[in-house]
Design an enzyme around this catalytic site. Structure first.
Site, PDB file in Angstrom:
ATOM      1  N   LEU A  35     -27.584  26.369  39.505  1.00  0.00           N
ATOM      2  CA  LEU A  35     -26.819  25.409  38.430  1.00  0.00           C
ATOM      3  C   LEU A  35     -27.863  24.369  37.984  1.00  0.00           C
ATOM      4  N   SER A  85     -36.701  29.475  31.961  1.00  0.00           N
ATOM      5  CA  SER A  85     -36.860  30.490  30.764  1.00  0.00           C
ATOM      6  C   SER A  85     -37.366  29.731  29.562  1.00  0.00           C
ATOM      7  N   THR A 100     -39.948  28.264  40.657  1.00  0.00           N
ATOM      8  CA  THR A 100     -38.745  29.071  40.708  1.00  0.00           C
ATOM      9  C   THR A 100     -39.241  30.612  40.486  1.00  0.00           C
ATOM     10  N   THR A 125     -39.909  39.852  30.828  1.00  0.00           N
ATOM     11  CA  THR A 125     -39.788  39.735  29.364  1.00  0.00           C
ATOM     12  C   THR A 125     -41.250  40.588  28.747  1.00  0.00           C
ATOM     13  N   ASP A 126     -40.974  40.682  27.441  1.00  0.00           N
ATOM     14  CA  ASP A 126     -41.867  41.442  26.475  1.00  0.00           C
ATOM     15  C   ASP A 126     -43.252  40.296  26.655  1.00  0.00           C
ATOM     16  N   GLU A 127     -42.755  39.069  26.857  1.00  0.00           N
ATOM     17  CA  GLU A 127     -43.918  37.871  26.519  1.00  0.00           C
ATOM     18  C   GLU A 127     -45.026  37.939  27.593  1.00  0.00           C
ATOM     19  N   TYR A 152     -44.869  29.701  30.926  1.00  0.00           N
ATOM     20  CA  TYR A 152     -43.662  30.648  31.179  1.00  0.00           C
ATOM     21  C   TYR A 152     -44.021  31.937  31.331  1.00  0.00           C
ATOM     22  N   ALA A 154     -46.863  33.366  31.800  1.00  0.00           N
ATOM     23  CA  ALA A 154     -47.932  33.749  32.883  1.00  0.00           C
ATOM     24  C   ALA A 154     -47.034  33.722  34.140  1.00  0.00           C
ATOM     25  N   SER A 155     -45.988  32.813  34.439  1.00  0.00           N
ATOM     26  CA  SER A 155     -45.262  32.790  35.606  1.00  0.00           C
ATOM     27  C   SER A 155     -44.351  34.164  35.696  1.00  0.00           C
ATOM     28  N   LYS A 156     -43.919  34.576  34.663  1.00  0.00           N
ATOM     29  CA  LYS A 156     -43.087  36.018  34.761  1.00  0.00           C
ATOM     30  C   LYS A 156     -44.124  37.090  35.093  1.00  0.00           C
ATOM     31  N   PRO A 207     -35.364  22.431  13.267  1.00  0.00           N
ATOM     32  CA  PRO A 207     -36.988  22.483  13.154  1.00  0.00           C
ATOM     33  C   PRO A 207     -37.582  23.688  13.410  1.00  0.00           C
ATOM     34  N   TYR A 209     -41.098  25.541  13.676  1.00  0.00           N
ATOM     35  CA  TYR A 209     -42.418  25.613  13.952  1.00  0.00           C
ATOM     36  C   TYR A 209     -43.497  25.977  13.066  1.00  0.00           C
ATOM     37  N   GLY A 277     -50.251  27.328  21.512  1.00  0.00           N
ATOM     38  CA  GLY A 277     -50.338  28.777  21.881  1.00  0.00           C
ATOM     39  C   GLY A 277     -49.402  29.442  21.547  1.00  0.00           C
TER      40      GLY A 277
HETATM   41  P1  NAD Z   1     -31.474  31.078  31.529  1.00  0.00           P
HETATM   42  O1  NAD Z   1     -32.333  29.582  31.669  1.00  0.00           O
HETATM   43  O2  NAD Z   1     -30.000  30.552  30.458  1.00  0.00           O
HETATM   44  O3  NAD Z   1     -30.623  31.187  32.673  1.00  0.00           O
HETATM   45  C1  NAD Z   1     -31.375  30.965  33.971  1.00  0.00           C
HETATM   46  C2  NAD Z   1     -30.406  30.649  35.232  1.00  0.00           C
HETATM   47  O4  NAD Z   1     -31.226  30.747  36.545  1.00  0.00           O
HETATM   48  C3  NAD Z   1     -29.718  29.346  35.202  1.00  0.00           C
HETATM   49  O5  NAD Z   1     -28.214  29.675  35.226  1.00  0.00           O
HETATM   50  C4  NAD Z   1     -30.085  28.496  36.356  1.00  0.00           C
HETATM   51  O6  NAD Z   1     -29.375  27.840  36.848  1.00  0.00           O
HETATM   52  C5  NAD Z   1     -30.717  29.681  37.186  1.00  0.00           C
HETATM   53  N1  NAD Z   1     -31.767  29.048  37.978  1.00  0.00           N
HETATM   54  C6  NAD Z   1     -33.010  28.412  37.537  1.00  0.00           C
HETATM   55  N2  NAD Z   1     -33.723  28.060  38.475  1.00  0.00           N
HETATM   56  C7  NAD Z   1     -33.172  28.555  40.035  1.00  0.00           C
HETATM   57  C8  NAD Z   1     -33.271  28.371  41.008  1.00  0.00           C
HETATM   58  N3  NAD Z   1     -34.530  28.109  41.521  1.00  0.00           N
HETATM   59  N4  NAD Z   1     -32.488  29.144  41.986  1.00  0.00           N
HETATM   60  C9  NAD Z   1     -31.257  29.624  41.470  1.00  0.00           C
HETATM   61  N5  NAD Z   1     -31.029  29.896  40.265  1.00  0.00           N
HETATM   62  C10 NAD Z   1     -31.863  29.297  39.221  1.00  0.00           C
HETATM   63  O7  NAD Z   1     -32.200  32.314  31.148  1.00  0.00           O
HETATM   64  P2  NAD Z   1     -31.779  33.461  30.346  1.00  0.00           P
HETATM   65  O8  NAD Z   1     -32.295  33.347  29.150  1.00  0.00           O
HETATM   66  O9  NAD Z   1     -30.401  33.772  30.660  1.00  0.00           O
HETATM   67  O10 NAD Z   1     -33.103  34.691  31.062  1.00  0.00           O
HETATM   68  C11 NAD Z   1     -32.771  35.295  32.094  1.00  0.00           C
HETATM   69  C12 NAD Z   1     -33.680  35.982  32.672  1.00  0.00           C
HETATM   70  O11 NAD Z   1     -33.960  37.072  31.785  1.00  0.00           O
HETATM   71  C13 NAD Z   1     -35.084  35.335  32.709  1.00  0.00           C
HETATM   72  O12 NAD Z   1     -35.716  35.735  34.214  1.00  0.00           O
HETATM   73  C14 NAD Z   1     -35.919  35.370  31.683  1.00  0.00           C
HETATM   74  O13 NAD Z   1     -37.268  35.506  31.930  1.00  0.00           O
HETATM   75  C15 NAD Z   1     -35.563  36.783  31.420  1.00  0.00           C
HETATM   76  N6  NAD Z   1     -35.658  37.125  29.736  1.00  0.00           N
HETATM   77  C16 NAD Z   1     -34.892  36.314  29.047  1.00  0.00           C
HETATM   78  C17 NAD Z   1     -35.163  36.742  27.769  1.00  0.00           C
HETATM   79  C18 NAD Z   1     -34.328  35.684  26.613  1.00  0.00           C
HETATM   80  O14 NAD Z   1     -34.490  35.976  25.390  1.00  0.00           O
HETATM   81  N7  NAD Z   1     -33.774  34.880  26.939  1.00  0.00           N
HETATM   82  C19 NAD Z   1     -35.710  37.881  27.298  1.00  0.00           C
HETATM   83  C20 NAD Z   1     -36.184  38.631  28.058  1.00  0.00           C
HETATM   84  C21 NAD Z   1     -36.132  38.351  29.381  1.00  0.00           C
HETATM   85  P1  TYD Z   2     -37.302  30.671  21.383  1.00  0.00           P
HETATM   86  O1  TYD Z   2     -35.864  30.717  20.895  1.00  0.00           O
HETATM   87  O2  TYD Z   2     -37.786  29.500  22.047  1.00  0.00           O
HETATM   88  O3  TYD Z   2     -37.805  32.086  22.409  1.00  0.00           O
HETATM   89  P2  TYD Z   2     -39.378  32.475  22.584  1.00  0.00           P
HETATM   90  O4  TYD Z   2     -40.317  31.305  22.637  1.00  0.00           O
HETATM   91  O5  TYD Z   2     -39.150  32.845  23.859  1.00  0.00           O
HETATM   92  O6  TYD Z   2     -39.748  33.538  21.741  1.00  0.00           O
HETATM   93  O7  TYD Z   2     -38.370  30.646  19.954  1.00  0.00           O
HETATM   94  C1  TYD Z   2     -38.017  31.987  19.328  1.00  0.00           C
HETATM   95  C2  TYD Z   2     -38.812  31.657  18.232  1.00  0.00           C
HETATM   96  O8  TYD Z   2     -38.736  30.599  17.443  1.00  0.00           O
HETATM   97  C3  TYD Z   2     -40.463  31.317  18.639  1.00  0.00           C
HETATM   98  O9  TYD Z   2     -41.553  31.550  17.528  1.00  0.00           O
HETATM   99  C4  TYD Z   2     -40.574  29.949  18.413  1.00  0.00           C
HETATM  100  C5  TYD Z   2     -39.622  29.551  17.158  1.00  0.00           C
HETATM  101  N1  TYD Z   2     -38.787  28.069  17.290  1.00  0.00           N
HETATM  102  C6  TYD Z   2     -38.815  27.347  16.343  1.00  0.00           C
HETATM  103  O10 TYD Z   2     -39.469  27.587  15.246  1.00  0.00           O
HETATM  104  N2  TYD Z   2     -38.264  26.015  16.669  1.00  0.00           N
HETATM  105  C7  TYD Z   2     -37.589  25.826  17.449  1.00  0.00           C
HETATM  106  O11 TYD Z   2     -37.072  24.746  17.658  1.00  0.00           O
HETATM  107  C8  TYD Z   2     -37.574  26.715  18.647  1.00  0.00           C
HETATM  108  C9  TYD Z   2     -36.812  26.170  19.688  1.00  0.00           C
HETATM  109  C10 TYD Z   2     -38.261  27.985  18.589  1.00  0.00           C
END
Ligand code: NAD
Ligand code: TYD
Length: 336
Positions: A35, A85, A100, A125-127, A152, A154-156, A207, A209, A277
């Site tokens: 949480l 994330s 984490t 993630t595809d990143e 981010y 790099a950690s994934k 905003p 970017y 970046g």
């Molecule tokens: P999010 O940030 O919405 O949720 C992350 C959750 O992890 C939160 O509930 C947080 O409380 C919990 N958490 C964080 N640190 C923790 C810890 N030390 N111990 C236990 N719980 C912890 O993230 P999300 O967008 O739902 O992404 C979930 C997963 O999917 C991530 O691993 C992310 O890399 C991957 N992913 C996300 C996307 C995307 O577009 N959001 C796309 C592909 C993959």
């Molecule tokens: P985001 O939702 O942060 O996902 P990710 O960085 O994981 O792709 O960003 C999606 C795209 O939107 C990314 O190219 C960065 C851009 N972006 C903005 O232009 N303005 C913003 O305020 C945010 C958060 C993202």
């Protein structure tokens, strides 16, 4: 059958927990989450009293807590979402991403190995593949080399390599999924789509970017949930599966689509300094998971309409978030 879902109070994990609790009444779903700012349990009010839903508050990087829990509960499956994330937060402060995403994953892998789980699904993630050029013909496949560009990603990528190593070295039955950008209900309003919806609804500047031409490949979170369900049950041990639905859009296209759908003016768009970046383009080739039997159900057009509607009907959820700590984050991150 006992399923441990880490990060189940976050965006994607939260949707996955709901999906699994409702779909499989005979599975016990354990939602483990620390949480952090990104996790909240209000999203599970509708399932929290169901017999097959359980919540555990814990830190995945706490070795003792995780080992004790696994020894006690003897989970059959682990589906690992918990992570830091947000790319912008990783640029500002990478340390917690390593703790984490890397250490936390290794501790979970150790605990899973110790009790001998049936499967460990690592949600990535595809990143991790880095970026593609601005063309329409190149895609990330499972064979694309890992070239992460942000702290981010790099950690994934580091966690992906640890998961792979536990399979190669110890024979742990694992899968890695690498999905494109998700959107949908309960998306935290720091990410582009929910940030845009919430700000358009409050008539506040959005905003964007750089020049707004960076491309992301958007997948509705429901389609990600069905992909993970499939991989969990049918994935071949040791394999990686890319997940995406061929919904590439520039950021400017995404933002203007939302503005138009809400009947507001494009004057709300404010171009701001580019992200450091900033990856140019992401795009997934989903052939491998489609061969396993997965198909997306939402196009970007249908998914974005459903998502905007959800934000209109659930203002309480996101307004409560943006009125708290989030304000400070926003002021530090943006100068608009
Ligand atoms: P999010 O940030 O919405 O949720 C992350 C959750 O992890 C939160 O509930 C947080 O409380 C919990 N958490 C964080 N640190 C923790 C810890 N030390 N111990 C236990 N719980 C912890 O993230 P999300 O967008 O739902 O992404 C979930 C997963 O999917 C991530 O691993 C992310 O890399 C991957 N992913 C996300 C996307 C995307 O577009 N959001 C796309 C592909 C993959
Ligand atoms: P985001 O939702 O942060 O996902 P990710 O960085 O994981 O792709 O960003 C999606 C795209 O939107 C990314 O190219 C960065 C851009 N972006 C903005 O232009 N303005 C913003 O305020 C945010 C958060 C993202």
């Amino acid at each position: 059958m006992k399923i441990l879902v880490t990060g189940g109070a976050g965006f994607i994990g939260g949707n996955f927990v709901k999906y699994m609790v409702n779909k499989y009444s005979d599975y016990d779903i354990y939602n483990l989450d620390l949480l952090t700012y990104a996790g909240d349990l209000t999203k599970h009010q509708d399932i929290s009293t169901k017999k097959n839903y359980h919540f555990v508050k814990a830190d995945i990087a706490d070795h003792e807590a995780i080992t004790t829990l696994f020894d006690k509960e003897k989970f059959d499956f682990v589906v690992h979402f918990a992570a830091e994330s947000h790319v912008d937060r990783s640029i500002a402060d990478p340390g917690v991403f390593i703790r984490t995403n890397v250490l936390g994953t290794q501790i979970l892998l150790d605990a899973a190995k110790k009790i001998g789980v049936t499967k460990f699904v690592h949600v990535s993630t595809d990143e991790v593949y880095g970026e593609l050029d601005f063309d329409t013909t190149s895609f990330f496949t499972e064979g694309t080399p890992l070239q992460p560009n942000s702290p981010y990603s790099a950690s994934k990528a580091s966690s992906d390599l640890l998961v792979r190593s536990y399979h190669e070295t110890y024979g742990l039955p694992v899968n890695i999924t690498r999905c494109s950008n998700n959107y949908g209900p309960y998306h935290f309003p720091e990410k582009l789509i929910p940030l845009t919806i919430s700000r358009v609804l409050s008539d506040q500047k959005i905003p964007v970017y750089g020049d707004g031409k960076n491309v992301r490949d958007w997948l509705h979170v429901f389609d990600h949930c069905t992909a993970i369900d499939l991989v969990m049950h049918k994935g071949v041990n040791g394999e990686v599966y890319n997940v995406g639905g061929h919904n590439e859009r520039t950021n400017l296209e995404v933002v203007t689509t939302i503005i138009k759908a809400l009947g507001k003016s494009e004057n709300l768009i404010e171009f701001v300094e580019d992200r450091l970046g900033h990856d140019k383009r992401y795009a997934i080739d989903p052939t491998k998971i489609e061969k396993l039997g997965w198909k997306s159900t939402y196009t970007f057009e249908t998914g974005i309409v459903q998502t905007i509607q959800w934000y209109l009907e659930n203002k309480e959820w996101w307004q409560q978030i943006i009125s708290g700590e989030y304000q400070k984050y926003f002021e530090n991150q943006y100068s608009i």
